[in-house]
Scaffold this active site. Structure first.
Site, PDB file in Angstrom:
ATOM      1  N   ASP A  40      -3.360   4.539   2.670  1.00  0.00           N
ATOM      2  CA  ASP A  40      -3.708   4.898   4.049  1.00  0.00           C
ATOM      3  C   ASP A  40      -3.364   6.360   4.289  1.00  0.00           C
ATOM      4  O   ASP A  40      -2.242   6.781   4.028  1.00  0.00           O
ATOM      5  CB  ASP A  40      -2.897   4.052   5.057  1.00  0.00           C
ATOM      6  CG  ASP A  40      -3.398   2.628   5.151  1.00  0.00           C
ATOM      7  OD1 ASP A  40      -4.481   2.339   4.598  1.00  0.00           O
ATOM      8  OD2 ASP A  40      -2.705   1.794   5.764  1.00  0.00           O
ATOM      9  N   ASP A  62       0.857  -1.184   0.000  1.00  0.00           N
ATOM     10  CA  ASP A  62       0.000   0.000   0.000  1.00  0.00           C
ATOM     11  C   ASP A  62       0.896   1.238   0.000  1.00  0.00           C
ATOM     12  O   ASP A  62       2.121   1.111  -0.024  1.00  0.00           O
ATOM     13  CB  ASP A  62      -0.904  -0.003   1.251  1.00  0.00           C
ATOM     14  CG  ASP A  62      -0.113   0.152   2.549  1.00  0.00           C
ATOM     15  OD1 ASP A  62       1.133   0.200   2.506  1.00  0.00           O
ATOM     16  OD2 ASP A  62      -0.746   0.232   3.625  1.00  0.00           O
ATOM     17  N   ASP A  96       1.381   4.694   2.297  1.00  0.00           N
ATOM     18  CA  ASP A  96       0.966   5.321   3.561  1.00  0.00           C
ATOM     19  C   ASP A  96       1.333   6.805   3.572  1.00  0.00           C
ATOM     20  O   ASP A  96       2.436   7.167   3.169  1.00  0.00           O
ATOM     21  CB  ASP A  96       1.676   4.629   4.742  1.00  0.00           C
ATOM     22  CG  ASP A  96       1.512   3.122   4.708  1.00  0.00           C
ATOM     23  OD1 ASP A  96       0.404   2.656   4.980  1.00  0.00           O
ATOM     24  OD2 ASP A  96       2.492   2.416   4.376  1.00  0.00           O
TER      25      ASP A  96
HETATM   26  N1  DCT Z   1       2.779  -0.202  11.776  1.00  0.00           N
HETATM   27  C1  DCT Z   1       3.141  -0.714  13.016  1.00  0.00           C
HETATM   28  N2  DCT Z   1       2.390  -1.684  13.585  1.00  0.00           N
HETATM   29  C2  DCT Z   1       1.289  -2.138  12.969  1.00  0.00           C
HETATM   30  C3  DCT Z   1       0.907  -1.635  11.729  1.00  0.00           C
HETATM   31  C4  DCT Z   1       1.681  -0.666  11.135  1.00  0.00           C
HETATM   32  O1  DCT Z   1       4.134  -0.299  13.582  1.00  0.00           O
HETATM   33  N3  DCT Z   1       0.557  -3.084  13.566  1.00  0.00           N
HETATM   34  C5  DCT Z   1       3.596   0.853  11.172  1.00  0.00           C
HETATM   35  C6  DCT Z   1       4.877   0.360  10.607  1.00  0.00           C
HETATM   36  C7  DCT Z   1       4.774   0.578   9.136  1.00  0.00           C
HETATM   37  C8  DCT Z   1       3.607   1.518   8.943  1.00  0.00           C
HETATM   38  O2  DCT Z   1       2.870   1.474  10.136  1.00  0.00           O
HETATM   39  C9  DCT Z   1       2.799   1.179   7.740  1.00  0.00           C
HETATM   40  O3  DCT Z   1       2.305  -0.148   7.816  1.00  0.00           O
HETATM   41  P1  DCT Z   1       2.328  -1.113   6.562  1.00  0.00           P
HETATM   42  O4  DCT Z   1       1.883  -0.401   5.351  1.00  0.00           O
HETATM   43  O5  DCT Z   1       1.578  -2.337   6.947  1.00  0.00           O
HETATM   44  O6  DCT Z   1       3.859  -1.507   6.475  1.00  0.00           O
HETATM   45  P2  DCT Z   1       4.976  -1.151   5.422  1.00  0.00           P
HETATM   46  O7  DCT Z   1       6.249  -1.215   6.157  1.00  0.00           O
HETATM   47  O8  DCT Z   1       4.641   0.106   4.716  1.00  0.00           O
HETATM   48  O9  DCT Z   1       4.926  -2.384   4.450  1.00  0.00           O
HETATM   49  P3  DCT Z   1       4.348  -2.503   2.966  1.00  0.00           P
HETATM   50  O10 DCT Z   1       5.502  -2.174   2.092  1.00  0.00           O
HETATM   51  O11 DCT Z   1       3.914  -3.916   2.831  1.00  0.00           O
HETATM   52  O12 DCT Z   1       3.222  -1.538   2.819  1.00  0.00           O
HETATM   53 MG    MG Z   2       2.841   0.390   3.644  1.00  0.00          MG
END
Ligand code: DCT
Ligand code: MG
Length: 505
Positions: free
Chosen positions: A429, A330, A332
């Protein structure tokens, strides 16, 4: 000075004896796109460099003429690690952690194998080789600079399969142990080749050693292999690949006897949430990874919309893309503005306005707006289900392909055909934070998850402080510690600052 090396205003016409005719980059098919090589001319000379570059390209390697951002492997001959670093600094490349610095012996090994080989300790140009002391490696990821250069992928891939399986079975203790061990291995500047390499490292319990030992000896882990063929694992893996489906739903569907998504879809009596319906509707798009180019295109859309209503807003990409990842599941974003936090209405308004705008523009395929629950929160919470209290929006955006800069790939050819779907559904997000909490929100939303987990654990156990995405509370002094930047938060915690790309724990 020899003749070939003399800089000349005229191009060298004469064919070098024993050399293949020059091959242009485009005429060779890239077989190994996961690595991008740059060969240093220093102490090697133009001729040998040209020869080596052509050799590698003929074998399907991607070799760049210039030192660009896409380079992942730098190869040098007769240069020490320190010399290469100095040269890089001279070329305005300060962040050497983004590539592997390798000796020509690695390159030769690749050419002999006809494919990329894992870099071993002996191939690596050690910059601070002698200063790597296993006994000083911290058990906390927030005290380890972990880049995306993972020398131990064959171990961490197996660990991640085991971790997932433990997650699906809600077996927390071994789950955490394997997550921590994988994170330590990702940090190491060399590949583990024998068990002695583990000496002095934290988080390497008996069970973990067994898996590592088997991979060293057999090349693979039988436990990870067994998991991959396990019926429950396979079904859960399919179920959670649908947006809106978590462990609870997977468990339910599995108990109902479903094993595939086709079976789930065929059951018309099943009540799906709005999120899950969207998950099935855009399944293929959401399953395919978001590229950096797509993330950049989404970023423009988000900024455009937010700045229409709040011209002074900070709109920052967070998550994996901020850590330098080239793909993600996604995109963010964190949104804040100096005005936010003063007038509560305005703060709540911006996200609503953005959503309305996108609806009018036909860009919003799905959204779930969650209002801030900050009033209910007092001290930083450690509850897992309440990640934070910010107002946020989980959305699926319609990204038109022409908005994506595809100049670096071939995807544009398709677009002249009629009836071709010219957009892709992308998970986005959006998080809105009051301005005085921006640094904490940024730190929390940048990740990685393991980094965040360890940062909180470190605050609690080493500093008697409580950290969450809103604040840092000092339990001894009984005060909240204010911070305007991530650097200040690290300083409050008594930690050396880690750049976002060093948080890939
Ligand atoms: N985060 C966290 N704990 C969670 C969910 C999210 O600390 N339970 C934080 C860490 C990363 C950020 O929020 C965004 O989450 P993701 O999009 O799920 O992670 P990402 O590292 O961006 O991985 P991806 O590349 O798969 O989007
Ligand atoms: Mg992400």
């Amino acid at each position: 000075m020899d003749k070939i090396r003399t800089p000349s205003l005229f191009p060298q016409r004469k064919k070098q004896k024993g050399m293949h005719p020059p091959i242009s980059l485009s005429s060779c098919e890239v077989k190994f796109s996961e690595l991008v090589i740059f060969i240093m001319e220093r102490k090697m000379g133009v001729t040998r460099r040209t020869f080596l570059m052509e050799l590698a390209r003929r074998k399907g390697f991607r070799v760049e003429n210039e030192l660009s951002d896409s380079v992942t492997h730098i190869v040098a001959e007769n240069n020490s690690g320190a010399e290469v670093l100095e040269w890089l600094r001279g070329h305005k490349m300060r962040d050497s952690s983004r590539f592997e610095l390798l000796d020509i012996s690695w390159f030769t090994a690749c050419m002999e194998a006809g494919k990329p080989v894992n870099s071993e300790k002996k191939h690596r140009l050690m910059v601070k080789a002698s200063s790597f002391v296993a006994g000083t490696v911290s058990q906390y990821a927030c005290q380890r600079r972990t880049t995306l250069n993972n020398c131990n992928k064959k171990f961490t891939d197996a660990f991640e399969i085991l971790v997932e399986n433990y997650e699906f079975r809600e077996n927390e203790v071994p789950c955490l142990a394997f997550m921590r061990a994988a994170s330590v291995l990702k940090f190491l500047p060399f590949t583990i080749v024998r068990m002695e390499d583990l000496e002095g490292l934290p988080c390497m319990g008996g069970e973990i050693r067994n898996v590592i030992e088997e991979i060293i000896e057999e090349g693979e882990s039988s436990r990870a292999k067994d998991v991959l063929t396990d019926e429950r694992y396979q079904s859960f893996k399919l179920f959670i690949s649908v947006f809106g489906v978590g462990l609870k739903t997977s468990e339910k569907w599995y108990r109902m006897g479903f094993r595939t998504l086709e079976e789930v879809k065929a059951d018309k009596t099943l009540k799906l949430s709005r999120m899950q319906k969207a998950g099935f509707l855009y399944y293929e798009d959401l399953l395919s990874h978001v590229s950096k180019a797509e993330a950049d295109a989404v970023s423009l859309i988000v900024k455009d919309a937010v700045w229409t209503f709040l011209p002074d807003a900070l709109v920052t990409i967070t998550g994996g893309f901020r850590r330098g990842k080239k793909i993600g599941h996604d995109v963010d974003f964190l949104i804040s503005s100096p005005g936010l936090g003063q007038e509560e209405e305005e703060e709540e308004e911006v996200l609503h306005k953005v959503i309305d705008l996108w609806k009018k523009q036909g860009l919003l395929l799905y959204y779930d707006l969650i209002e801030s629950t900050f009033e209910q929160a007092k001290l930083p919470s450690r509850k897992v289900d309440a990640f934070d209290h910010f107002q946020k929006c989980f959305a699926i955006l319609k990204l038109h392909q022409q908005r994506v800069d595809t100049s670096s790939c071939d995807a544009s050819k398709e677009s002249d055909k009629a009836e071709v779907k010219d957009w892709k559904a992308i998970r986005v997000d959006l998080v809105v934070s009051p301005f005085e909490q921006y640094a904490y929100a940024l730190l929390g939303w940048t990740g990685s998850r393991q980094f965040e987990r360890d940062l909180r654990r470190y605050a609690t156990h080493e500093r008697k402080m409580m950290l969450d995405n809103h604040a840092l509370y000092d339990k001894t002094k009984r005060i909240f510690l204010k911070a305007k930047s991530e650097e200040e938060i690290f300083a409050h915690l008594g930690l050396d600052y880690l750049e976002p790309w060093e948080r890939n724990a």
